[in-house]
Scaffold this motif. Sequence first.
Motif, mmCIF file in Angstrom:
data_model
loop_
_atom_site.group_PDB
_atom_site.id
_atom_site.type_symbol
_atom_site.label_atom_id
_atom_site.label_comp_id
_atom_site.label_asym_id
_atom_site.label_seq_id
_atom_site.Cartn_x
_atom_site.Cartn_y
_atom_site.Cartn_z
ATOM 1 N N VAL A 6 0.863 -1.178 0.000
ATOM 2 C CA VAL A 6 0.000 0.000 0.000
ATOM 3 C C VAL A 6 0.898 1.225 0.000
ATOM 4 C CG1 VAL A 6 -1.830 1.245 1.201
ATOM 5 C CG2 VAL A 6 -1.736 -1.265 1.319
ATOM 6 N N THR A 7 0.696 2.103 -0.978
ATOM 7 C CA THR A 7 1.553 3.278 -1.069
ATOM 8 C C THR A 7 0.713 4.526 -1.202
ATOM 9 O OG1 THR A 7 3.106 1.890 -2.290
ATOM 10 C CG2 THR A 7 3.561 4.257 -2.259
ATOM 11 N N LEU A 8 1.104 5.539 -0.441
ATOM 12 C CA LEU A 8 0.497 6.853 -0.609
ATOM 13 C C LEU A 8 1.497 7.719 -1.361
ATOM 14 C CD1 LEU A 8 -2.046 8.633 0.493
ATOM 15 C CD2 LEU A 8 -0.270 9.666 1.906
ATOM 16 N N PHE A 9 1.047 8.244 -2.484
ATOM 17 C CA PHE A 9 1.914 9.107 -3.293
ATOM 18 C C PHE A 9 1.460 10.550 -3.177
ATOM 19 C CE2 PHE A 9 2.316 5.000 -5.449
ATOM 20 C CZ PHE A 9 3.675 4.934 -5.740
ATOM 21 N N ARG A 10 2.409 11.457 -3.217
ATOM 22 C CA ARG A 10 2.066 12.868 -3.404
ATOM 23 C C ARG A 10 2.916 13.369 -4.563
ATOM 24 N NH1 ARG A 10 1.646 14.765 1.130
ATOM 25 N NH2 ARG A 10 -0.528 15.348 0.922
ATOM 26 N N ASN A 11 2.259 13.873 -5.559
ATOM 27 C CA ASN A 11 2.959 14.342 -6.757
ATOM 28 C C ASN A 11 3.945 13.295 -7.263
ATOM 29 O OD1 ASN A 11 1.563 16.778 -6.658
ATOM 30 N ND2 ASN A 11 3.098 17.685 -5.285
ATOM 31 N N GLY A 12 3.514 12.044 -7.204
ATOM 32 C CA GLY A 12 4.326 10.965 -7.733
ATOM 33 C C GLY A 12 5.428 10.484 -6.805
ATOM 34 N N LYS A 13 5.558 11.152 -5.621
ATOM 35 C CA LYS A 13 6.606 10.744 -4.682
ATOM 36 C C LYS A 13 6.002 9.861 -3.597
ATOM 37 C CE LYS A 13 10.410 14.038 -4.350
ATOM 38 N NZ LYS A 13 10.932 15.153 -3.581
ATOM 39 N N GLU A 14 6.691 8.780 -3.271
ATOM 40 C CA GLU A 14 6.222 7.893 -2.205
ATOM 41 C C GLU A 14 6.243 8.630 -0.870
ATOM 42 O OE1 GLU A 14 9.196 4.847 -2.868
ATOM 43 O OE2 GLU A 14 7.598 3.381 -3.183
ATOM 44 N N GLN A 15 5.099 8.609 -0.182
ATOM 45 C CA GLN A 15 5.016 9.255 1.124
ATOM 46 C C GLN A 15 5.034 8.219 2.253
ATOM 47 O OE1 GLN A 15 4.346 13.052 1.323
ATOM 48 N NE2 GLN A 15 5.417 12.569 -0.559
ATOM 49 N N VAL A 16 4.108 7.278 2.130
ATOM 50 C CA VAL A 16 3.998 6.220 3.129
ATOM 51 C C VAL A 16 3.853 4.912 2.374
ATOM 52 C CG1 VAL A 16 2.694 5.340 5.113
ATOM 53 C CG2 VAL A 16 2.726 7.799 4.655
ATOM 54 N N VAL A 17 4.614 3.898 2.770
ATOM 55 C CA VAL A 17 4.514 2.601 2.109
ATOM 56 C C VAL A 17 4.329 1.518 3.165
ATOM 57 C CG1 VAL A 17 5.591 0.992 0.511
ATOM 58 C CG2 VAL A 17 6.118 3.434 0.334
ATOM 59 N N LEU A 18 3.256 0.730 3.014
ATOM 60 C CA LEU A 18 3.057 -0.418 3.893
ATOM 61 C C LEU A 18 3.500 -1.674 3.162
ATOM 62 C CD1 LEU A 18 -0.563 0.245 5.297
ATOM 63 C CD2 LEU A 18 1.597 1.281 5.987
ATOM 64 N N ASN A 19 4.255 -2.489 3.836
ATOM 65 C CA ASN A 19 4.775 -3.744 3.290
ATOM 66 C C ASN A 19 5.684 -3.527 2.079
ATOM 67 O OD1 ASN A 19 5.099 -6.532 3.516
ATOM 68 N ND2 ASN A 19 3.500 -6.934 1.970
ATOM 69 N N GLY A 20 6.308 -2.390 2.000
ATOM 70 C CA GLY A 20 7.255 -2.146 0.914
ATOM 71 C C GLY A 20 8.461 -3.051 1.005
ATOM 72 N N LEU A 21 8.811 -3.456 2.231
ATOM 73 C CA LEU A 21 9.967 -4.328 2.395
ATOM 74 C C LEU A 21 9.559 -5.778 2.612
ATOM 75 C CD1 LEU A 21 10.950 -1.353 3.723
ATOM 76 C CD2 LEU A 21 13.040 -2.690 3.722
ATOM 77 N N GLY A 22 8.262 -6.033 2.521
ATOM 78 C CA GLY A 22 7.791 -7.417 2.595
ATOM 79 C C GLY A 22 7.873 -8.039 3.982
ATOM 80 N N LEU A 23 7.710 -7.230 5.023
ATOM 81 C CA LEU A 23 7.779 -7.796 6.381
ATOM 82 C C LEU A 23 6.387 -8.037 6.961
ATOM 83 C CD1 LEU A 23 10.707 -5.717 7.904
ATOM 84 C CD2 LEU A 23 10.788 -7.835 6.585
ATOM 85 N N LEU A 24 5.355 -7.791 6.133
ATOM 86 C CA LEU A 24 3.996 -8.071 6.618
ATOM 87 C C LEU A 24 3.869 -9.558 6.907
ATOM 88 C CD1 LEU A 24 0.933 -7.479 7.037
ATOM 89 C CD2 LEU A 24 0.635 -7.937 4.597
ATOM 90 N N HIS A 25 3.394 -9.852 8.115
ATOM 91 C CA HIS A 25 3.125 -11.244 8.455
ATOM 92 C C HIS A 25 2.057 -11.286 9.532
ATOM 93 C CE1 HIS A 25 3.444 -15.447 8.693
ATOM 94 N NE2 HIS A 25 4.323 -15.559 9.668
ATOM 95 N N MET A 26 0.940 -11.886 9.180
ATOM 96 C CA MET A 26 -0.136 -12.070 10.150
ATOM 97 C C MET A 26 -0.186 -13.550 10.466
ATOM 98 S SD MET A 26 -4.126 -10.867 9.837
ATOM 99 C CE MET A 26 -3.881 -9.140 10.199
ATOM 100 N N GLU A 27 0.316 -13.899 11.639
ATOM 101 C CA GLU A 27 0.354 -15.325 12.004
ATOM 102 C C GLU A 27 -1.084 -15.814 12.226
ATOM 103 O OE1 GLU A 27 4.709 -15.674 14.196
ATOM 104 O OE2 GLU A 27 2.976 -15.068 15.371
ATOM 105 N N HIS A 28 -1.488 -16.794 11.450
ATOM 106 C CA HIS A 28 -2.870 -17.269 11.549
ATOM 107 C C HIS A 28 -3.034 -18.186 12.756
ATOM 108 C CE1 HIS A 28 -0.721 -20.528 9.550
ATOM 109 N NE2 HIS A 28 -1.642 -21.325 10.047
ATOM 110 N N PHE A 29 -4.277 -18.327 13.185
ATOM 111 C CA PHE A 29 -4.548 -19.227 14.314
ATOM 112 C C PHE A 29 -4.372 -20.665 13.882
ATOM 113 C CE2 PHE A 29 -7.031 -15.453 15.661
ATOM 114 C CZ PHE A 29 -6.353 -15.229 16.855
#
Lengths: 963, 571
Positions: A157-180
Amino acid sequence: MRAVSSLLLLVALPAVLAVKTEDFKTCSQQAFCRRGRALSERAEKDPLWKSPYSVVASSVVIDSDHASFAAAVKSSLYPEIKFGLDVKVHEDGVVRVKMDEVDGLRKRYDEAASWALVKEPKINPNIKWTVGKQDIRASVGGADDVEIVVAFEPLKVTLFRNGKEQVVLNGLGLLHMEHFRTKDAPKEPEVGEDGTQVVLETPNPRAWFEGDEEDGYWEETWRSWTDSKPKGPESLSLDISFPNHGHVYGIPQHATRLSLPTTAGENSYYDEPYRLWNSDVFEYLADSTMSLYGSIPVLYAHNAESTVGIFNAISSDTYIDVAHPDTKSSFTHWVSESGILDVFILPGPTPADIFKQFGNLVGNPALPAHWSLGYHQCRWNYVSSEDVRSVQKRFDEEDIPVDVFWLDIEYAEDHKYFIWDKKTFPDPVEMTNDVSANARKMVVIVDPHLKRVTSYPVYKEAVELDVLSKTKDNNEYEGWCWSGSSAWVDFFNPKSWDWWKGLFKTTQSKNGKYAWTDSTSDVHIWNDMNEPSIFNGPEISMPRDNIHYGGWEHRDVHNINGMLFSNQTWQALKARTDPPQRPFVLTRSFYAGSQRFGAMWTGDNLGTWEHMAVGIKMVLANNLAGFSFSGSDVGGFFGNPDPEMLARWYQAGIFSPFFRAHAHIDTKRREPYLLDEPYKSIVKDAIRLRYNMLPVWYTAFREASTTGLPVIRPHFVVFPQDESAFAIDDQFFIGSSGLLVKPVTEKGATKASVYLPGNQPWYDYFTHRIHAGASKGRTVDVVAELHQIPLFIRGGSIIATKERPRRSSPLMKFDPYTLRVALDQDQSAQGELYVDDGVTFSHEKGQFVWRSLKAQKQGETIKLSSHDLASTNLAVAVDGAALTKYNPSNNFAKTIESVRIEEIVILGLASKPSRVIAGKEQLEWDFYPGVAASAKEDGAPSQLFIKNPVSSISQDWEISIDL
Amino acid sequence: MIPWIFLALAVSPVFSAVDKTHGVPPDLLPKYTPLTSGASPTWKCLDGSKEIKWSAVNDDYCDCADGSDEPGTGACPDTRFYCKNEGHIGAFIPSSRVNDGLCETSCCDGSDEKPGVCPNKCKEIGDAYKAKMVAEQKLRKTGSKIRSSYITFAHKEKTRLEAEIAAAALDIAIKQEEVDHLKDLVERTESLSTAALEQKKQSPLYQTLLKHHHALESLQREYKKHLEREKTLGDILDTLRTGYNPNYQDMAVLNAVRGWEYIAGLPHINDVGKDQEEEEDNLEELGSDDVEGGEAVENEEGLWTAEELDRDLPGLLASNYESLLLEHEKHVGAPTTESLLFDLSAYIPDALLPQYESFRDNLVSWLRTLGVIKGSSDGDAAGRVLSRTCKHVVLMFIFAVVLDASRSRQALDEAERNLATATKEKSKSEESLSRLFNPEWFGREGEFKKLDNTCLEKNMGDYTYEVCLFGEAKQKPNNGGSHFSLGRFAHWNNVDGIDVGSPEYYSKMFYTRGTRCWNGPDRTVVLVWTCGTENALISVQELEKCEYQFTGTSPALCLPPDVEGGKRDEL
């Protein structure tokens, strides 16, 4: 006896050594954090790393309101596990990203946001999502081209302003939701060739991501405590990066610098990640990432072009690594023990926007009772009602203003809160009345632990109502605190709320339940120990597998727990009188949202110069995080500060939104009147200065309560483009007043180095001396002997003060104002003044005075004027209650009709006036020539004193100064 | 309560300035007149710093640096406002209390606030004040009667002490005489034995014995010190154990408590409650094991037990080594070397020589007469013969002289002790006498002598507090347990600016150097007391950790109504 005394010294040593780090876990002592950090390390080493999470493109469903969409997410590690993604754009451009496991074995905790949010945010009806092959995107709006893009594979998920990355979620691929999952039966060991038993391993295809072993998935033991962890692993890891922002601020509460030092990456300043797990840390360190009493998981990133932020609505134990891959970018990694992913992206782009956006989510700070901005005198403990009376007497004898006297835990018999120890406080109501006879208040402590004796009505009623916290086996939880064997009210249980309100009633209720008839409506409340602090619990708190209302484990809700307590106390005080009076509740533990329910302080600090200095940074961080009404104990809770330190601490404390002196029971008494000269006068002058400036503080609090802007502001908030000052955190601004202060926090200092930003001149508050501005800012050395405070007015500001010392702030109500008009280079200036009755909620109905103050050059005349601000700003005049009309001569305004301006001081006039008139009336004035504001030079400025210029502050007026 | 409402109604325009002399005390009234008359009269600030318009006086705006232009409005900070309080007593209030909306008790005419805000209460307040004064006078009258009986007592004490001192002086003279007499005797006998003894004392055995003695004495001193320290530590730990707040959850404290319980074999005090009973059992077992182990060590052969050490060591150390030395010689028999015998006269101390010589001559002539030895007039030869035959006799003589000297010494020692005791008692009486009318002790009039060691108590629930005046203050737990000293009398209120012997000086009594607090200071007490008809403690507060404030009353502080308070208010 020498031997004995040196032995005593030894015994006392641990106290000197301060914090017991071993009482608290580090990242490596918690499996979920170990797993999270190991994940990050594996990713760093693997150039081909790719997040296993992806959006199932075909599943995207855009909601009928257009502003949100939902989609399925899956992990290539566990294809059979289903996740759901939900993205919404709010009216103000905030983007909410939510992800949860779908149809899992159990339910992840998903209620953190519901406690933090002030109301369900409105969504933006004008959003149009565009679904592409690789992503789904929408323009968020605003002046710039702001766009939110959700990439499908991998999920990003990326928020851009004028084409520039402002906030990036999971840009480095560390998202991990351990399932039950269910606990696997232990593998049967087999006998190997050499006769030893071995476990035959099949190669783990997920090892590249999750590691080879199941590290602490289930039961975990730390020191003498075992956490049963019946739900197994359920942690959440998420990287949030700001590729174009070099500074990050926020995530209070930590005793550290404002621009957060790194915890990861090369040469990181700290080794341990910042931790959010509300904790009662005894004698905490002045420079550490350890968690403290409260948590607000909001983080801002700033550069000269924009400010952005994220609010991660999570309430479980959370570790945050911060790194700057280079000076222009920031990277953070959040690892939480449980809970759903629920991140709000604040698009900014200005600091003011950010605070507004965050305020829209979690609410703006409550407008405090005016008296609570005065001086608070506390000690553990004033030992008797006679003691309280004699402390008050001494303040009055020395003519030192004070508004509130506090009682710590020893007022309560056996620490049964509400129950006075009648041996020492035989006449609590009379005592309170003696204090309120001087228009003062009392604040009395009520902690969340209830002594487990049935003779204690509060405990007894809590048992009967079945609202106490439960163990994992669903029995009443018993822990140890001040009151000995104690129980804790589970404020997550709605049944507790009305009951708690009833306790604070000052008259006996008909239902026969306990009411605090031994108190009056002048008694306000201090909620301490609400992390909760439990002396024999793991990490001095509650076991994580304790069960709260709704079946949630304590681990899920821990960081919210403290907020619910002060929230309910606030509601109780509000319900105490009819019409309601503004409650004052001080809390030690807090979460996002706590600012709606009172004040906080930075807990049990030490009487050292380091703690004095870091306290300022901590209060600033709290202000950024929406909780402006905050302060540190003046003098330091532990230890005996020498008179110099105490004097400097008062000089710093008066610039704290919440201003209280407090001391540990083992310390010597240190009330200001006990000091010798010159310290006594220095402290008295400092406290009186706070009172003089109460109009400034109150006006700043109004602004905070309606805009979310902090009451005290670091440089980057006021001068967002001034890169050289982004890391400055030892000097700050008070509201929008134009006042800049640099408290002296060094022993033996006789001068101070102050950074003066911007090209407008700066005036010394006391001597009025001009320091010319410089377009790139400048650093000046100013004298700062013990009696001097480096305090400056920015050219272009008008400061309203009340200069008559009084015993307490309500007694200043009818005192006249003084205006300091600090002209800018164009010979103009402006300011604001807000006044209301300070105690009721009538301001929400338009009972207030809110005025602009203006100086403007018109030809050869400088016009000073004031007009009403409310009529033209109805929607933003009062927080949470948009006015439809405003009457400038409302009833409140009438009560202060006679309040005048006794003096206006104009600094930096270009020349001597020929006359000064109000309407047709000639005014009396004195002029002292000096440097003009436009002169771009240092020196004593020209000063014009106008005597008795305005007869009523609440009405429009205009004064002409003819040059 | 706060008459804002009245104030709001009574709002008057700003410039309706109050009377120019409003708030001016009577002595300054003449200064509040305009400098010049005419259309725009002026006025000079009292410090002469500035000349202002007369209309600017009391116009609610501060013009003068010294604040003198606003005596009646409170516009100038840190000035004083004078309330006339007609019908009562005029009074000053700080400018911060002028026009603040509150009615000051000390400004009963209500002149500190705008008209209509505060009613004139001077009649009511004045009456109450008068009644209070009358009651106070009455109390003082009664109290001062008792006080004068204390003074009478002090004078009696003076007479008694003087008589005691005179008697003691006589007694001392007699005792001194006795000492002189004995001293003379001892000197004479000792002159006989000293030299012989000195010679014997060179014996390595004796020297080593002395060394052992010193070593043992040092050990005993250290042992006592350690015992004392152990006791103090034990007391500290006992207090810690019973008094520590388990809520602090400080593991170091907990470990200290548990360690102490283990060592001292004490049962486990209830702390965190978890598995408490079980632990208690364990500790008891461990504790008893420890005690048995200890006994086993003590039973080692030949070694003394602690009780024996306590009982017998002082006696052992008090041994007369000189006698022992002589007895030792007796015990091991006469020296056998001839040389000694030949040099017998040299061996005998010079002082003893004449006696020895006459004895020898008598003995020789007696032996000759008996035909035991052949006639010869050669003294040396006779000596040799004598030595050979009668060495035991000679030695016995020497013993006799030495032992006699030792007995005389004992008598002298005793006489000197008696003298010292008498002298000490006399100086004690002299000290008492000197303190009797000493303002730093029992007061110029001796009014506090009567209270010397009078003990006052106050039960505060958990503890009873006691102060024995001029002695010790104590905290005594009501539910048993050891008493704590809160300090001994150190001094009166001797701070700068307070005259020794003034009523203020006697208003506080300081007791210091009480038992040290765990992790805190020595306990101290300040007794703040006032005139009252009884000697009593009224309240006890621990304002800071281990620093106590007692309040109390005593007739000793009741000055006669016509003495102190000098400035009796004219009512």
